[in-house]
Design a protein around this motif. Sequence first.
Motif, PDB file in Angstrom:
ATOM      1  N   VAL A 213      45.204  25.935 -51.355  1.00 42.72           N
ATOM      2  CA  VAL A 213      44.965  25.478 -52.733  1.00 42.72           C
ATOM      3  C   VAL A 213      45.831  24.273 -53.058  1.00 42.72           C
ATOM      4  O   VAL A 213      45.363  23.267 -53.594  1.00 42.72           O
ATOM      5  CB  VAL A 213      45.232  26.619 -53.737  1.00 42.72           C
ATOM      6  N   LEU A 214      47.128  24.360 -52.724  1.00 49.52           N
ATOM      7  CA  LEU A 214      48.052  23.284 -53.065  1.00 49.52           C
ATOM      8  C   LEU A 214      47.696  21.996 -52.320  1.00 49.52           C
ATOM      9  O   LEU A 214      47.796  20.897 -52.873  1.00 49.52           O
ATOM     10  CB  LEU A 214      49.487  23.697 -52.746  1.00 49.52           C
ATOM     11  N   LYS A 215      47.271  22.128 -51.070  1.00 51.16           N
ATOM     12  CA  LYS A 215      46.905  20.942 -50.305  1.00 51.16           C
ATOM     13  C   LYS A 215      45.682  20.269 -50.915  1.00 51.16           C
ATOM     14  O   LYS A 215      45.600  19.032 -50.984  1.00 51.16           O
ATOM     15  CB  LYS A 215      46.635  21.307 -48.852  1.00 51.16           C
ATOM     16  N   ARG A 216      44.752  21.064 -51.381  1.00 52.34           N
ATOM     17  CA  ARG A 216      43.563  20.489 -52.011  1.00 52.34           C
ATOM     18  C   ARG A 216      43.917  19.837 -53.352  1.00 52.34           C
ATOM     19  O   ARG A 216      43.336  18.826 -53.730  1.00 52.34           O
ATOM     20  CB  ARG A 216      42.500  21.564 -52.219  1.00 52.34           C
ATOM     21  N   LEU A 217      44.895  20.427 -54.065  1.00 49.68           N
ATOM     22  CA  LEU A 217      45.305  19.887 -55.358  1.00 49.68           C
ATOM     23  C   LEU A 217      46.135  18.616 -55.216  1.00 49.68           C
ATOM     24  O   LEU A 217      45.917  17.632 -55.906  1.00 49.68           O
ATOM     25  CB  LEU A 217      46.114  20.933 -56.138  1.00 49.68           C
ATOM     26  N   HIS A 218      47.131  18.648 -54.302  1.00 48.65           N
ATOM     27  CA  HIS A 218      48.126  17.572 -54.247  1.00 48.65           C
ATOM     28  C   HIS A 218      48.228  16.881 -52.894  1.00 48.65           C
ATOM     29  O   HIS A 218      49.097  16.029 -52.708  1.00 48.65           O
ATOM     30  CB  HIS A 218      49.526  18.122 -54.595  1.00 48.65           C
ATOM     31  N   GLY A 219      47.384  17.226 -51.954  1.00 41.17           N
ATOM     32  CA  GLY A 219      47.529  16.698 -50.599  1.00 41.17           C
ATOM     33  C   GLY A 219      47.273  15.212 -50.477  1.00 41.17           C
ATOM     34  O   GLY A 219      47.571  14.619 -49.445  1.00 41.17           O
ATOM     35  N   ASN A 220      46.755  14.581 -51.532  1.00 40.32           N
ATOM     36  CA  ASN A 220      46.445  13.156 -51.463  1.00 40.32           C
ATOM     37  C   ASN A 220      47.598  12.270 -51.939  1.00 40.32           C
ATOM     38  O   ASN A 220      47.495  11.053 -51.936  1.00 40.32           O
ATOM     39  CB  ASN A 220      45.220  12.838 -52.335  1.00 40.32           C
ATOM     40  N   ILE A 221      48.723  12.859 -52.384  1.00 37.95           N
ATOM     41  CA  ILE A 221      49.817  12.078 -52.957  1.00 37.95           C
ATOM     42  C   ILE A 221      50.626  11.428 -51.836  1.00 37.95           C
ATOM     43  O   ILE A 221      51.154  12.104 -50.961  1.00 37.95           O
ATOM     44  CB  ILE A 221      50.741  12.965 -53.825  1.00 37.95           C
ATOM     45  N   GLY A 222      50.721  10.124 -51.862  1.00 33.41           N
ATOM     46  CA  GLY A 222      51.511   9.410 -50.858  1.00 33.41           C
ATOM     47  C   GLY A 222      50.691   9.035 -49.639  1.00 33.41           C
ATOM     48  O   GLY A 222      49.545   9.429 -49.462  1.00 33.41           O
ATOM     49  N   ALA A 223      51.290   8.260 -48.763  1.00 31.18           N
ATOM     50  CA  ALA A 223      50.592   7.786 -47.568  1.00 31.18           C
ATOM     51  C   ALA A 223      50.541   8.848 -46.477  1.00 31.18           C
ATOM     52  O   ALA A 223      49.745   8.767 -45.572  1.00 31.18           O
ATOM     53  CB  ALA A 223      51.287   6.530 -47.043  1.00 31.18           C
ATOM     54  N   ASP A 224      51.441   9.829 -46.561  1.00 33.69           N
ATOM     55  CA  ASP A 224      51.439  10.916 -45.582  1.00 33.69           C
ATOM     56  C   ASP A 224      51.543  12.238 -46.330  1.00 33.69           C
ATOM     57  O   ASP A 224      51.434  12.291 -47.552  1.00 33.69           O
ATOM     58  CB  ASP A 224      52.593  10.758 -44.587  1.00 33.69           C
ATOM     59  N   GLU A 225      51.737  13.319 -45.580  1.00 33.15           N
ATOM     60  CA  GLU A 225      51.767  14.632 -46.203  1.00 33.15           C
ATOM     61  C   GLU A 225      53.183  15.082 -46.552  1.00 33.15           C
ATOM     62  O   GLU A 225      53.394  16.234 -46.908  1.00 33.15           O
ATOM     63  CB  GLU A 225      51.126  15.670 -45.274  1.00 33.15           C
ATOM     64  N   SER A 226      54.156  14.188 -46.469  1.00 30.08           N
ATOM     65  CA  SER A 226      55.539  14.612 -46.678  1.00 30.08           C
ATOM     66  C   SER A 226      55.775  15.126 -48.092  1.00 30.08           C
ATOM     67  O   SER A 226      56.522  16.090 -48.289  1.00 30.08           O
ATOM     68  CB  SER A 226      56.510  13.473 -46.358  1.00 30.08           C
ATOM     69  N   PHE A 227      55.143  14.500 -49.109  1.00 30.72           N
ATOM     70  CA  PHE A 227      55.331  14.984 -50.484  1.00 30.72           C
ATOM     71  C   PHE A 227      54.746  16.376 -50.638  1.00 30.72           C
ATOM     72  O   PHE A 227      55.382  17.279 -51.185  1.00 30.72           O
ATOM     73  CB  PHE A 227      54.689  14.041 -51.501  1.00 30.72           C
ATOM     74  N   PHE A 228      53.521  16.562 -50.176  1.00 28.53           N
ATOM     75  CA  PHE A 228      52.876  17.863 -50.286  1.00 28.53           C
ATOM     76  C   PHE A 228      53.675  18.940 -49.560  1.00 28.53           C
ATOM     77  O   PHE A 228      53.885  20.044 -50.079  1.00 28.53           O
ATOM     78  CB  PHE A 228      51.456  17.776 -49.729  1.00 28.53           C
ATOM     79  N   GLN A 229      54.146  18.656 -48.347  1.00 25.31           N
ATOM     80  CA  GLN A 229      54.926  19.643 -47.594  1.00 25.31           C
ATOM     81  C   GLN A 229      56.241  19.961 -48.302  1.00 25.31           C
ATOM     82  O   GLN A 229      56.672  21.125 -48.349  1.00 25.31           O
ATOM     83  CB  GLN A 229      55.200  19.111 -46.181  1.00 25.31           C
ATOM     84  N   ALA A 230      56.879  18.925 -48.874  1.00 26.77           N
ATOM     85  CA  ALA A 230      58.129  19.144 -49.600  1.00 26.77           C
ATOM     86  C   ALA A 230      57.897  20.011 -50.829  1.00 26.77           C
ATOM     87  O   ALA A 230      58.679  20.917 -51.131  1.00 26.77           O
ATOM     88  CB  ALA A 230      58.742  17.805 -50.012  1.00 26.77           C
ATOM     89  N   GLU A 231      56.820  19.740 -51.536  1.00 22.08           N
ATOM     90  CA  GLU A 231      56.506  20.518 -52.733  1.00 22.08           C
ATOM     91  C   GLU A 231      56.230  21.970 -52.370  1.00 22.08           C
ATOM     92  O   GLU A 231      56.718  22.896 -53.030  1.00 22.08           O
ATOM     93  CB  GLU A 231      55.291  19.914 -53.443  1.00 22.08           C
ATOM     94  N   PHE A 232      55.460  22.178 -51.293  1.00 25.22           N
ATOM     95  CA  PHE A 232      55.147  23.549 -50.870  1.00 25.22           C
ATOM     96  C   PHE A 232      56.408  24.302 -50.465  1.00 25.22           C
ATOM     97  O   PHE A 232      56.619  25.442 -50.888  1.00 25.22           O
ATOM     98  CB  PHE A 232      54.153  23.511 -49.702  1.00 25.22           C
ATOM     99  N   ASN A 233      57.257  23.667 -49.669  1.00 20.91           N
ATOM    100  CA  ASN A 233      58.488  24.327 -49.225  1.00 20.91           C
ATOM    101  C   ASN A 233      59.403  24.659 -50.396  1.00 20.91           C
ATOM    102  O   ASN A 233      59.976  25.751 -50.471  1.00 20.91           O
ATOM    103  CB  ASN A 233      59.236  23.440 -48.229  1.00 20.91           C
ATOM    104  N   GLN A 234      59.565  23.693 -51.305  1.00 25.35           N
ATOM    105  CA  GLN A 234      60.426  23.921 -52.456  1.00 25.35           C
ATOM    106  C   GLN A 234      59.897  25.068 -53.318  1.00 25.35           C
ATOM    107  O   GLN A 234      60.651  25.960 -53.723  1.00 25.35           O
ATOM    108  CB  GLN A 234      60.518  22.644 -53.303  1.00 25.35           C
ATOM    109  N   MET A 235      58.618  25.054 -53.570  1.00 22.77           N
ATOM    110  CA  MET A 235      57.990  26.070 -54.401  1.00 22.77           C
ATOM    111  C   MET A 235      58.123  27.459 -53.776  1.00 22.77           C
ATOM    112  O   MET A 235      58.551  28.419 -54.420  1.00 22.77           O
ATOM    113  CB  MET A 235      56.510  25.700 -54.574  1.00 22.77           C
ATOM    114  N   ARG A 236      57.779  27.558 -52.503  1.00 27.96           N
ATOM    115  CA  ARG A 236      57.812  28.847 -51.810  1.00 27.96           C
ATOM    116  C   ARG A 236      59.220  29.409 -51.735  1.00 27.96           C
ATOM    117  O   ARG A 236      59.457  30.577 -52.076  1.00 27.96           O
ATOM    118  CB  ARG A 236      57.253  28.679 -50.390  1.00 27.96           C
TER     119      ARG A 236
END
Length: 497
Positions: A213-236
């Motif tokens: 769900v989170l990847k579909r919501l925010h996976g497009n932010i930035g040139a790579d997936e580092s923001f999405f991965q950081a957000e997921f790790n922080q949240m979890r």
Amino acid sequence: MGNPSQSVSLYTWGCSLFAAVGSLLYGIDSGVISTTISHQSFLTKFAPFTPSIKGAVVSIFGAGSFFGVIFAGWAADSWGRKRTIQFASIIAIIAGVIQAAAINVGMLIAGRFIGGIAVGIMNMTIPIYNSEIAPPAKRGMIAGLHAQFVGIGFAVSNWIGFGCSYATNDFQWRFPLAFQCVPAVILLAGSFWLPFSPRWLMEKERDDEAYTVLKRLHGNIGADESFFQAEFNQMRDQIRFENSVSVRSFSELFTKPSNRKRLILAVLVQVFTQLSGINVINYYQTDLYKGLGIMGHKVTLLASIYGMVGPIANVICLYFVDSWGRKKTLWITGIIMTIDMGLVMAMTGAFSHTSNMIGKGFGIAFIFCFSIIYSLGYNSIHYIYVPEIMTMAIRAKGSAISVCSNVLVNIVFNQVSPIAFASVGYKYYSLFICTNAVGAIVVFLMFPETKGKSLEEIAAIFGDEVIVANLDATQDKIAAQDAEDEQVEQVGKGESK
């Protein structure tokens, strides 16, 4: 490295806008009564419609909302935000049918109470849902859609009331009440395609679903997936930590100092919203216009135009709220509302019993200005601020208590305002001059700023232990690790040759 400019994906926009159909329902349900109680066919049907009965019909909606909010505090955690919204849609459909078919005051009041339960659930759950699916830098805009659609719903209900004022039979008031069912049916039908809140999924340890769900919501932010991965790790990681140390009950809100501070601030911002006097003007504006000598269709026409100015001003607030900040906007708005309410009181007191149409026009203009000022500040921000200062462990319960305080104050004003206007007239406005001034001072002295931070990072403002770094640092770490892994892979390929 720093966060890239955080855009909002089309999917996130779609989910948040569709969830806000429930906010539209809230606006229609709460606004429809302001024009309904002015229709002659309605007054004839339920005669004698005394000030006490009028107050009961309006305030019972708030009573239902109170119980709806309490229920949502439990259901949003147990069932999830999505299922709770679906349940509220069903209740709203039932309520609309009962109100439209009412044959006596008792049936009308019962329908209003049930409708209040539905919008109480919506009012508590939708801001939470939208704040939890929004990227941090745009959370104010996304969460603020709730207030925007509440305002649009209120405006729609006023225009429907104005159009129906030209009917001469019971259609004049039955159709507006029946129209409440339309957004409820749309929301119920389409909600099955809404995703669950990713934070709620993580709370239930459904990490794989949350990741998708989170990847579909925010996976497009930035040139790579580092923001999405950081957000997921922080949240979890933060949610896991909070679950390990929290006693997830209402008592936890009062025994932990940081949670007490959160609750006090949440209650204050919700109470100050009602103490501004906005709903007194919203619900009884037709009486205010009549007090200024406006009669006939002009009353509902003015109410309809009034309903438009708030949503237009609120669009400006949504655009700038993530740059203005929450605190500054609130206290400045409080000061300006104090001044405007003083002008409304002065114009009404000076010209309501005269033939001076210019003076009466200024009185109406300042009533309109009050809606604009309120919508530039409090209207969206009190829905944004409460969910974002709460941790995941207490978000639903803390929001429920704060919204209940809002509803209780609203009930009191809805019940006493018709009597107060009949007894002291324009002097009643002096109460709101004082409360707006006090609100501005308290916000300036007590409220912390939260703009631009993730929901997990805000915990640090209240002195809670945060076991993950901020998104910038986490993103940099992930990007560095990816670069290191790529370098190791290249070295390995070179050695194999």
